[in-house]
Design a protein around this motif. Structure first.
Motif, PDB file in Angstrom:
ATOM      1  N   LEU A 181       0.822  -1.205   0.000  1.00  0.00           N
ATOM      2  CA  LEU A 181       0.000   0.000   0.000  1.00  0.00           C
ATOM      3  C   LEU A 181       0.858   1.258   0.000  1.00  0.00           C
ATOM      4  CD1 LEU A 181      -2.705  -1.028   2.638  1.00  0.00           C
ATOM      5  CD2 LEU A 181      -2.988  -0.936   0.151  1.00  0.00           C
ATOM      6  N   GLU A 235      -4.244   9.995  -0.574  1.00  0.00           N
ATOM      7  CA  GLU A 235      -5.003   8.797  -0.904  1.00  0.00           C
ATOM      8  C   GLU A 235      -4.338   7.540  -0.356  1.00  0.00           C
ATOM      9  OE1 GLU A 235      -6.219  12.128  -3.156  1.00  0.00           O
ATOM     10  OE2 GLU A 235      -4.240  11.211  -3.214  1.00  0.00           O
ATOM     11  N   ASP A 263      -5.221   7.347   3.230  1.00  0.00           N
ATOM     12  CA  ASP A 263      -6.607   6.883   3.360  1.00  0.00           C
ATOM     13  C   ASP A 263      -6.725   5.387   3.090  1.00  0.00           C
ATOM     14  OD1 ASP A 263      -7.649   9.356   4.094  1.00  0.00           O
ATOM     15  OD2 ASP A 263      -8.037   9.942   2.014  1.00  0.00           O
ATOM     16  N   GLN A 264      -6.007   4.877   2.077  1.00  0.00           N
ATOM     17  CA  GLN A 264      -6.035   3.439   1.775  1.00  0.00           C
ATOM     18  C   GLN A 264      -5.510   2.633   2.955  1.00  0.00           C
ATOM     19  OE1 GLN A 264      -3.768   3.016  -1.819  1.00  0.00           O
ATOM     20  NE2 GLN A 264      -5.413   3.798  -3.109  1.00  0.00           N
ATOM     21  N   GLU A 267      -8.160   2.619   5.667  1.00  0.00           N
ATOM     22  CA  GLU A 267      -9.234   1.669   5.338  1.00  0.00           C
ATOM     23  C   GLU A 267      -8.778   0.235   5.572  1.00  0.00           C
ATOM     24  OE1 GLU A 267     -10.464   2.470   1.313  1.00  0.00           O
ATOM     25  OE2 GLU A 267     -10.845   4.580   1.797  1.00  0.00           O
ATOM     26  N   TRP A 268      -7.568  -0.093   5.145  1.00  0.00           N
ATOM     27  CA  TRP A 268      -7.031  -1.443   5.337  1.00  0.00           C
ATOM     28  C   TRP A 268      -6.921  -1.769   6.820  1.00  0.00           C
ATOM     29  CZ3 TRP A 268      -2.244  -3.033   7.409  1.00  0.00           C
ATOM     30  CH2 TRP A 268      -1.994  -4.393   7.290  1.00  0.00           C
TER      31      TRP A 268
END
Length: 129
Positions: free
Chosen positions: A32, A76, A79-80, A83-84
Protein backbone atom coordinates in the motif's frame (compact mmCIF):
# COMPACT_ATOMS: atom_id res chain seq x y z
CA UNK A 1 34.18 4.33 -5.36
CA UNK A 2 30.63 5.63 -5.72
CA UNK A 3 27.97 4.01 -3.54
CA UNK A 4 24.45 3.37 -4.86
CA UNK A 5 22.72 4.92 -1.82
CA UNK A 6 22.91 8.24 -0.03
CA UNK A 7 23.66 8.31 3.71
CA UNK A 8 20.72 7.10 5.73
CA UNK A 9 19.27 3.95 7.24
CA UNK A 10 20.46 0.70 5.70
CA UNK A 11 18.08 -1.59 7.54
CA UNK A 12 15.84 -1.89 10.57
CA UNK A 13 15.56 -5.18 12.45
CA UNK A 14 12.37 -5.91 14.37
CA UNK A 15 12.30 -8.56 17.07
CA UNK A 16 8.80 -9.99 17.14
CA UNK A 17 6.89 -12.50 19.25
CA UNK A 18 5.16 -14.22 16.29
CA UNK A 19 7.02 -14.13 12.97
CA UNK A 20 4.12 -15.49 10.87
CA UNK A 21 1.64 -12.97 12.30
CA UNK A 22 4.03 -10.05 11.82
CA UNK A 23 5.06 -10.89 8.27
CA UNK A 24 1.41 -11.48 7.27
CA UNK A 25 0.55 -7.98 8.58
CA UNK A 26 3.44 -6.28 6.76
CA UNK A 27 2.97 -8.32 3.56
CA UNK A 28 -0.39 -6.53 3.19
CA UNK A 29 0.60 -3.10 4.56
CA UNK A 30 3.83 -2.54 2.65
CA UNK A 31 2.47 -2.76 -0.93
CA UNK A 32 0.00 0.00 0.00
CA UNK A 33 2.94 2.37 0.65
CA UNK A 34 5.26 1.24 -2.15
CA UNK A 35 7.38 -1.39 -0.37
CA UNK A 36 7.95 -4.92 -1.67
CA UNK A 37 8.99 -8.28 -0.25
CA UNK A 38 12.64 -9.28 -0.64
CA UNK A 39 11.98 -12.70 0.87
CA UNK A 40 9.72 -14.24 3.53
CA UNK A 41 10.96 -11.98 6.33
CA UNK A 42 12.46 -8.89 4.62
CA UNK A 43 10.92 -5.92 2.83
CA UNK A 44 12.35 -2.93 0.94
CA UNK A 45 11.37 0.36 -0.68
CA UNK A 46 14.47 0.26 -2.87
CA UNK A 47 16.49 2.40 -0.46
CA UNK A 48 15.97 0.76 2.94
CA UNK A 49 15.27 -2.70 4.29
CA UNK A 50 13.16 -3.87 7.21
CA UNK A 51 13.37 -7.44 8.39
CA UNK A 52 11.82 -9.46 11.18
CA UNK A 53 13.18 -12.10 13.57
CA UNK A 54 11.17 -14.10 16.04
CA UNK A 55 12.69 -13.84 19.50
CA UNK A 56 11.70 -15.42 22.83
CA UNK A 57 9.95 -12.83 25.00
CA UNK A 58 12.37 -13.53 27.87
CA UNK A 59 15.27 -12.59 25.56
CA UNK A 60 13.84 -9.18 24.60
CA UNK A 61 15.27 -6.96 27.31
CA UNK A 62 15.74 -3.73 25.40
CA UNK A 63 13.49 -0.88 24.38
CA UNK A 64 13.21 0.08 20.71
CA UNK A 65 12.33 3.21 18.83
CA UNK A 66 9.15 5.13 19.70
CA UNK A 67 7.77 4.73 16.19
CA UNK A 68 8.69 4.58 12.52
CA UNK A 69 7.01 6.91 10.03
CA UNK A 70 6.75 5.77 6.42
CA UNK A 71 6.39 8.30 3.58
CA UNK A 72 3.11 8.20 1.69
CA UNK A 73 3.16 9.59 -1.83
CA UNK A 74 -0.35 11.06 -1.49
CA UNK A 75 -3.21 11.60 0.93
CA UNK A 76 -5.00 8.80 -0.90
CA UNK A 77 -2.30 6.36 0.20
CA UNK A 78 -2.86 7.39 3.83
CA UNK A 79 -6.61 6.88 3.36
CA UNK A 80 -6.04 3.44 1.78
CA UNK A 81 -3.88 2.42 4.74
CA UNK A 82 -6.55 3.68 7.14
CA UNK A 83 -9.23 1.67 5.34
CA UNK A 84 -7.03 -1.44 5.34
CA UNK A 85 -6.32 -1.03 9.06
CA UNK A 86 -10.04 -0.81 9.82
CA UNK A 87 -10.67 -4.02 7.85
CA UNK A 88 -7.88 -5.67 9.89
CA UNK A 89 -9.41 -4.44 13.15
CA UNK A 90 -5.98 -2.98 13.83
CA UNK A 91 -5.22 -0.77 16.80
CA UNK A 92 -5.50 2.70 15.20
CA UNK A 93 -4.10 5.44 17.43
CA UNK A 94 -5.28 8.37 15.31
CA UNK A 95 -6.29 9.20 11.79
CA UNK A 96 -6.30 9.37 8.99
CA UNK A 97 -6.28 13.04 9.82
CA UNK A 98 -4.57 16.35 9.20
CA UNK A 99 -1.98 17.49 11.73
CA UNK A 100 -1.71 21.27 11.25
CA UNK A 101 0.35 21.67 14.43
CA UNK A 102 3.19 19.88 12.56
CA UNK A 103 2.60 21.36 9.11
CA UNK A 104 -0.48 22.53 7.18
CA UNK A 105 0.01 19.71 4.65
CA UNK A 106 0.76 16.93 7.17
CA UNK A 107 -1.75 14.04 6.78
CA UNK A 108 -1.27 10.91 8.85
CA UNK A 109 -2.51 7.66 10.31
CA UNK A 110 -0.82 6.18 13.42
CA UNK A 111 -1.35 2.59 14.53
CA UNK A 112 0.14 -0.45 16.24
CA UNK A 113 1.30 -3.60 14.49
CA UNK A 114 0.57 -7.07 15.97
CA UNK A 115 3.52 -6.68 18.38
CA UNK A 116 2.45 -3.28 19.64
CA UNK A 117 5.07 -1.35 17.62
CA UNK A 118 3.82 2.15 16.84
CA UNK A 119 3.88 2.94 13.13
CA UNK A 120 2.84 6.00 11.14
CA UNK A 121 2.12 6.52 7.45
CA UNK A 122 2.17 10.21 6.58
CA UNK A 123 1.91 12.40 3.50
CA UNK A 124 4.09 15.44 4.18
CA UNK A 125 4.65 17.23 0.85
CA UNK A 126 5.86 20.49 2.40
CA UNK A 127 8.04 19.03 5.12
CA UNK A 128 11.77 19.44 4.52
CA UNK A 129 13.97 16.54 5.57
Amino acid sequence: MKYPYAPGINHIEFWVKDLAESTAFYRELFPLIGWHALNDTSFSCGQHEIYFKQMPVAFCDSLGVRHICFHATSREVVDQVGEWLRRQNADIIRGPQEMPRYDASYYTVDFRDPNGFVLEVAHTPKTKL
